[in-house]
Design a protein around this motif. Sequence first.
Motif, mmCIF file in Angstrom:
data_model
loop_
_atom_site.group_PDB
_atom_site.id
_atom_site.type_symbol
_atom_site.label_atom_id
_atom_site.label_comp_id
_atom_site.label_asym_id
_atom_site.label_seq_id
_atom_site.Cartn_x
_atom_site.Cartn_y
_atom_site.Cartn_z
ATOM 1 N N SER A 40 0.827 -1.202 0.000
ATOM 2 C CA SER A 40 0.000 0.000 0.000
ATOM 3 C C SER A 40 0.861 1.253 0.000
ATOM 4 O O SER A 40 1.810 1.374 0.793
ATOM 5 N N LEU A 41 0.546 2.189 -0.861
ATOM 6 C CA LEU A 41 1.277 3.450 -0.907
ATOM 7 C C LEU A 41 1.069 4.253 0.376
ATOM 8 O O LEU A 41 1.935 5.025 0.784
ATOM 9 N N ARG A 42 -0.081 4.046 1.026
ATOM 10 C CA ARG A 42 -0.369 4.766 2.263
ATOM 11 C C ARG A 42 0.234 4.058 3.481
ATOM 12 O O ARG A 42 0.087 4.519 4.604
ATOM 13 N N ASN A 43 0.854 2.903 3.221
ATOM 14 C CA ASN A 43 1.589 2.176 4.264
ATOM 15 C C ASN A 43 0.702 1.750 5.439
ATOM 16 O O ASN A 43 1.157 1.676 6.578
ATOM 17 N N MET A 44 -0.558 1.450 5.152
ATOM 18 C CA MET A 44 -1.462 0.967 6.193
ATOM 19 C C MET A 44 -1.310 -0.538 6.349
ATOM 20 O O MET A 44 -1.175 -1.267 5.368
ATOM 21 N N THR A 45 -1.330 -0.997 7.576
ATOM 22 C CA THR A 45 -1.269 -2.440 7.845
ATOM 23 C C THR A 45 -2.675 -3.030 7.794
ATOM 24 O O THR A 45 -3.676 -2.296 7.742
ATOM 25 N N GLY A 46 -2.737 -4.351 7.835
ATOM 26 C CA GLY A 46 -4.032 -5.009 7.900
ATOM 27 C C GLY A 46 -4.805 -4.577 9.122
ATOM 28 O O GLY A 46 -6.019 -4.329 9.056
ATOM 29 N N ARG A 47 -4.118 -4.457 10.250
ATOM 30 C CA ARG A 47 -4.759 -4.013 11.481
ATOM 31 C C ARG A 47 -5.291 -2.593 11.335
ATOM 32 O O ARG A 47 -6.415 -2.290 11.756
ATOM 33 N N ASP A 48 -4.501 -1.702 10.717
ATOM 34 C CA ASP A 48 -4.938 -0.316 10.492
ATOM 35 C C ASP A 48 -6.189 -0.271 9.615
ATOM 36 O O ASP A 48 -7.116 0.504 9.873
ATOM 37 N N ALA A 186 -15.783 -0.289 1.606
ATOM 38 C CA ALA A 186 -15.185 0.464 2.712
ATOM 39 C C ALA A 186 -13.755 0.887 2.387
ATOM 40 O O ALA A 186 -13.329 1.992 2.737
ATOM 41 N N ILE A 187 -13.000 0.009 1.735
ATOM 42 C CA ILE A 187 -11.625 0.333 1.346
ATOM 43 C C ILE A 187 -11.610 1.565 0.453
ATOM 44 O O ILE A 187 -10.771 2.465 0.606
ATOM 45 N N GLU A 188 -12.559 1.585 -0.469
ATOM 46 C CA GLU A 188 -12.645 2.734 -1.372
ATOM 47 C C GLU A 188 -13.148 3.977 -0.643
ATOM 48 O O GLU A 188 -12.600 5.069 -0.798
ATOM 49 N N GLY A 189 -14.184 3.804 0.181
ATOM 50 C CA GLY A 189 -14.778 4.939 0.880
ATOM 51 C C GLY A 189 -13.857 5.574 1.902
ATOM 52 O O GLY A 189 -13.904 6.790 2.130
ATOM 53 N N CYS A 190 -13.008 4.754 2.520
ATOM 54 C CA CYS A 190 -12.076 5.261 3.535
ATOM 55 C C CYS A 190 -10.728 5.652 2.936
ATOM 56 O O CYS A 190 -9.801 6.016 3.677
ATOM 57 N N ASN A 191 -10.612 5.574 1.606
ATOM 58 C CA ASN A 191 -9.363 5.920 0.913
ATOM 59 C C ASN A 191 -8.161 5.141 1.465
ATOM 60 O O ASN A 191 -7.075 5.689 1.652
ATOM 61 N N ILE A 192 -8.382 3.853 1.711
ATOM 62 C CA ILE A 192 -7.306 3.015 2.240
ATOM 63 C C ILE A 192 -6.327 2.629 1.145
ATOM 64 O O ILE A 192 -5.118 2.574 1.361
ATOM 65 N N LEU A 193 -6.859 2.353 -0.051
ATOM 66 C CA LEU A 193 -6.031 1.964 -1.187
ATOM 67 C C LEU A 193 -6.357 2.821 -2.406
ATOM 68 O O LEU A 193 -7.455 3.382 -2.503
ATOM 69 N N THR A 194 -5.428 2.888 -3.330
ATOM 70 C CA THR A 194 -5.676 3.555 -4.604
ATOM 71 C C THR A 194 -6.506 2.620 -5.489
ATOM 72 O O THR A 194 -6.672 1.437 -5.188
ATOM 73 N N ASP A 195 -7.003 3.135 -6.591
ATOM 74 C CA ASP A 195 -7.813 2.316 -7.500
ATOM 75 C C ASP A 195 -7.044 1.103 -8.002
ATOM 76 O O ASP A 195 -7.589 -0.002 -8.108
ATOM 77 N N THR A 196 -5.769 1.291 -8.318
ATOM 78 C CA THR A 196 -4.945 0.178 -8.804
ATOM 79 C C THR A 196 -4.746 -0.873 -7.720
ATOM 80 O O THR A 196 -4.807 -2.081 -7.985
ATOM 81 N N GLU A 197 -4.540 -0.419 -6.497
ATOM 82 C CA GLU A 197 -4.313 -1.336 -5.382
ATOM 83 C C GLU A 197 -5.583 -2.102 -5.017
ATOM 84 O O GLU A 197 -5.516 -3.271 -4.619
ATOM 85 N N ILE A 198 -6.729 -1.449 -5.149
ATOM 86 C CA ILE A 198 -8.001 -2.112 -4.841
ATOM 87 C C ILE A 198 -8.187 -3.349 -5.717
ATOM 88 O O ILE A 198 -8.738 -4.361 -5.286
#
Length: 237
Positions: A40-48, A186-198
């Motif tokens: 992840s470019l945002r460097n979020m972990t699974g727990r995050d 939720a991943i998209e709504g919370c901006n956790i990942l980019t479109d490519t990463e999703i």
Amino acid sequence: MKKMYIDYTYIAYVLPAVLFAMWASSKVNSTFRKYSSQYSLRNMTGRDAARAVLDAHGLYNVRIERVAGNLTDHYDPRSNVIRLSDSVYSQTSTAAIGVAAHEAGHAIQHAQGYVPIKLRNAIIPITNLGSKLAMPLILVGLLFAGTGSAMGELAYLGVACFGLSTLFQLLTLPTEFDASRRALRAIEGCNILTDTEIAGSRKVLTAAALTYVAALAVSLTQLLRLLTIVNRRNDRD
């Protein structure tokens, strides 16, 4: 020399489903490994990620813990805890985030009273009992099928008991597909990942869903096989 017995009903009914299940298991493992290297470019972990999804739905009381193993992730509604495996909890890959968000999706289902998961949980006690009684009842029923007594009907009761596990697998399908749908949204709504990463998370969750389809196929074909065996024995007697 004693003639070898070949169970053609197993070959005809169950074996194709078992092979499909083996392929599905291999597919989910290979897909998870592939996207475990997409970080992840945002460097979020699974727990995050799980925490972000839960908080976005007001589920601040749901705890997140680490659990040993690989892909042993699950949500425990009794303890209100999401347990994430070593390969998910502290990892920043799109695979880990997808799995973590999926488990958060199950917590959301419980909080919102999602009907299929309520039905699935409701039949767990009788499903467990049915799985223990199924084969003994079938064996006793087949043993006494030719006696002309009502004992022969026990085999059908055993098949019905086995059918409870098939029903459980059937209710599992919409539960798992819905949890993945909630996770991706939720991943998209919370901006956790980019479109490519999703896209990576989606492929991991799609592969995981195949394992539940395979589990239903195995259970259903086993049910059909048992029913065929019982019908054949009763017709012969």
